[in-house]
Design a protein around this motif. Structure first.
Motif, PDB file in Angstrom:
ATOM      1  N   GLU A  15       0.845  -1.208   0.000  1.00 15.31           N
ATOM      2  CA  GLU A  15       0.000   0.000   0.000  1.00 15.31           C
ATOM      3  C   GLU A  15       0.874   1.248   0.000  1.00 15.31           C
ATOM      4  N   GLN A  16       1.896   1.261   0.857  1.00 16.52           N
ATOM      5  CA  GLN A  16       2.784   2.422   0.927  1.00 16.52           C
ATOM      6  C   GLN A  16       3.531   2.625  -0.389  1.00 16.52           C
ATOM      7  N   GLY A  17       4.005   1.535  -0.967  1.00 17.55           N
ATOM      8  CA  GLY A  17       4.720   1.640  -2.237  1.00 17.55           C
ATOM      9  C   GLY A  17       3.833   2.161  -3.349  1.00 17.55           C
ATOM     10  N   GLU A  18       2.617   1.637  -3.441  1.00 16.19           N
ATOM     11  CA  GLU A  18       1.688   2.105  -4.482  1.00 16.19           C
ATOM     12  C   GLU A  18       1.346   3.575  -4.267  1.00 16.19           C
ATOM     13  N   PHE A  19       1.104   3.947  -3.020  1.00  7.95           N
ATOM     14  CA  PHE A  19       0.735   5.327  -2.704  1.00  7.95           C
ATOM     15  C   PHE A  19       1.847   6.295  -3.112  1.00  7.95           C
ATOM     16  N   VAL A  20       3.059   5.984  -2.696  1.00  4.57           N
ATOM     17  CA  VAL A  20       4.187   6.875  -2.981  1.00  4.57           C
ATOM     18  C   VAL A  20       4.452   6.947  -4.488  1.00  4.57           C
ATOM     19  N   GLN A  21       4.327   5.824  -5.160  1.00  7.83           N
ATOM     20  CA  GLN A  21       4.556   5.819  -6.602  1.00  7.83           C
ATOM     21  C   GLN A  21       3.494   6.652  -7.333  1.00  7.83           C
ATOM     22  N   HIS A  23      18.127  20.473  -5.556  1.00  7.87           N
ATOM     23  CA  HIS A  23      17.290  20.019  -4.451  1.00  7.87           C
ATOM     24  C   HIS A  23      17.008  18.530  -4.616  1.00  7.87           C
ATOM     25  N   ILE A  24      16.950  17.848  -3.499  1.00 11.05           N
ATOM     26  CA  ILE A  24      16.544  16.445  -3.495  1.00 11.05           C
ATOM     27  C   ILE A  24      15.369  16.311  -2.541  1.00 11.05           C
ATOM     28  N   LEU A  25      14.267  15.782  -3.058  1.00 11.83           N
ATOM     29  CA  LEU A  25      13.091  15.513  -2.232  1.00 11.83           C
ATOM     30  C   LEU A  25      12.963  14.009  -2.063  1.00 11.83           C
ATOM     31  N   TRP A  26      13.051  13.563  -0.830  1.00 12.47           N
ATOM     32  CA  TRP A  26      12.826  12.157  -0.504  1.00 12.47           C
ATOM     33  C   TRP A  26      11.375  12.066  -0.064  1.00 12.47           C
ATOM     34  N   ILE A  27      10.601  11.204  -0.683  1.00 12.25           N
ATOM     35  CA  ILE A  27       9.171  11.100  -0.366  1.00 12.25           C
ATOM     36  C   ILE A  27       8.855   9.680   0.072  1.00 12.25           C
ATOM     37  N   THR A  28       8.192   9.578   1.218  1.00 14.08           N
ATOM     38  CA  THR A  28       7.864   8.264   1.748  1.00 14.08           C
ATOM     39  C   THR A  28       6.579   8.302   2.567  1.00 14.08           C
ATOM     40  N   SER A  29       5.991   7.141   2.733  1.00 12.71           N
ATOM     41  CA  SER A  29       4.862   6.972   3.666  1.00 12.71           C
ATOM     42  C   SER A  29       5.299   6.223   4.911  1.00 12.71           C
ATOM     43  N   ASP A  30       6.552   5.845   4.964  1.00 17.70           N
ATOM     44  CA  ASP A  30       7.118   5.110   6.095  1.00 17.70           C
ATOM     45  C   ASP A  30       7.547   6.113   7.167  1.00 17.70           C
ATOM     46  N   LYS A  31       6.815   6.119   8.280  1.00 19.06           N
ATOM     47  CA  LYS A  31       7.087   7.108   9.328  1.00 19.06           C
ATOM     48  C   LYS A  31       8.462   6.959   9.955  1.00 19.06           C
ATOM     49  N   GLU A  32       9.100   5.818   9.787  1.00 20.73           N
ATOM     50  CA  GLU A  32      10.427   5.603  10.366  1.00 20.73           C
ATOM     51  C   GLU A  32      11.463   6.561   9.785  1.00 20.73           C
ATOM     52  N   SER A  48       0.235   7.102   4.006  1.00 21.94           N
ATOM     53  CA  SER A  48      -0.507   6.519   2.887  1.00 21.94           C
ATOM     54  C   SER A  48      -1.948   6.232   3.284  1.00 21.94           C
ATOM     55  N   LEU A  49      -2.749   6.063   2.275  1.00 21.62           N
ATOM     56  CA  LEU A  49      -4.155   5.730   2.422  1.00 21.62           C
ATOM     57  C   LEU A  49      -4.389   4.526   1.531  1.00 21.62           C
ATOM     58  N   THR A  50      -5.173   3.587   1.999  1.00 21.66           N
ATOM     59  CA  THR A  50      -5.439   2.446   1.134  1.00 21.66           C
ATOM     60  C   THR A  50      -6.256   2.896  -0.080  1.00 21.66           C
ATOM     61  N   LEU A  51      -5.771   2.539  -1.233  1.00 22.34           N
ATOM     62  CA  LEU A  51      -6.415   2.933  -2.484  1.00 22.34           C
ATOM     63  C   LEU A  51      -7.205   1.781  -3.084  1.00 22.34           C
ATOM     64  N   GLU A  99      -4.499  14.430  -6.731  1.00 16.28           N
ATOM     65  CA  GLU A  99      -4.536  15.852  -7.087  1.00 16.28           C
ATOM     66  C   GLU A  99      -4.573  16.702  -5.811  1.00 16.28           C
ATOM     67  N   ASN A 100      -5.421  16.321  -4.869  1.00 17.48           N
ATOM     68  CA  ASN A 100      -5.509  17.060  -3.607  1.00 17.48           C
ATOM     69  C   ASN A 100      -4.232  16.940  -2.790  1.00 17.48           C
ATOM     70  N   GLN A 101      -3.612  15.761  -2.791  1.00  9.35           N
ATOM     71  CA  GLN A 101      -2.357  15.583  -2.071  1.00  9.35           C
ATOM     72  C   GLN A 101      -1.277  16.511  -2.618  1.00  9.35           C
ATOM     73  N   VAL A 102      -1.179  16.614  -3.927  1.00 15.13           N
ATOM     74  CA  VAL A 102      -0.170  17.484  -4.537  1.00 15.13           C
ATOM     75  C   VAL A 102      -0.457  18.944  -4.191  1.00 15.13           C
ATOM     76  N   LYS A 103      -1.734  19.324  -4.172  1.00 12.48           N
ATOM     77  CA  LYS A 103      -2.084  20.704  -3.784  1.00 12.48           C
ATOM     78  C   LYS A 103      -1.654  20.980  -2.349  1.00 12.48           C
ATOM     79  N   GLU A 104      -1.820  19.988  -1.464  1.00 15.43           N
ATOM     80  CA  GLU A 104      -1.406  20.160  -0.075  1.00 15.43           C
ATOM     81  C   GLU A 104       0.111  20.247   0.062  1.00 15.43           C
TER      82      GLU A 104
END
Length: 154
Positions: free
Chosen positions: A39-45, A94-103, A120-123, A136-141
């Motif tokens: 779920e986290q991998g799909e969300f981040v991708q 700039h380097i942006l590291w993006i993850t849903s893993d809170k660690e 992440s949110l289950t899709l 779309e809303n996530q990117v706006k945020e």
């Protein structure tokens, strides 16, 4: 732009305008956490692909960097160091590291690097239209954070 042959050609022609490298990070597990890590991998991708569409010409998105779910925080630096070594000498400011893993929230980065942790949110039960709208809303945020990153000229 994405890490695909066609976009790399365009990147090489226009790299002076593409200053931000986006690196999705996601855990993998084949144990009890398999579904959660997928779920986290799909969300981040999906999120980074959507970001690429919104900011094409400004960002370049690498493929998701996967690591074992059980990887300890100090070992996660190895993932970061491998990517940094691969991009040595590049024009990214700039380097942006993006993850849903809170660690990853405990990882210290250097000045021109930013970690965006987006839970992440289950899709699974969403239609493609709902997934698109949600991303779309996530990117706006994320936009205010992206603007802050881009204000930091290194």
């Amino acid at each position: 732009m994405l890490w695909i042959e066609k976009d790399v050609t365009v990147f090489n022609e226009q790299k002076e305008y593409i200053d931000t490298l986006v690196v999705p990070l996601a855990p993998i597990s084949f144990g009890a956490n398999m579904k959660r890590t997928a779920e986290q991998g799909e969300f981040v991708q999906r999120l980074t692909t959507h970001m690429e569409k919104q900011f094409r010409g400004r960002i370049f998105v690498l493929p998701t960097q996967y690591y074992a779910f059980s990887t300890k925080n100090e070992e996660k630096y190895h993932v970061i160091e491998q990517v940094k070594k691969a991009i040595e000498g590049s024009s990214f400011r700039h380097i942006l590291w993006i993850t849903s893993d809170k660690e990853w929230k405990d990882i210290d980065l250097v000045e021109n690097e930013t970690l965006l942790h987006i839970p992440s949110l289950t899709l699974e039960h969403m239609s493609e239209g709902m997934k698109y709208e949600y991303m779309e809303n996530q990117v706006k945020e994320l936009l205010p954070e992206l603007i802050e990153v881009w204000k930091k000229i290194t």
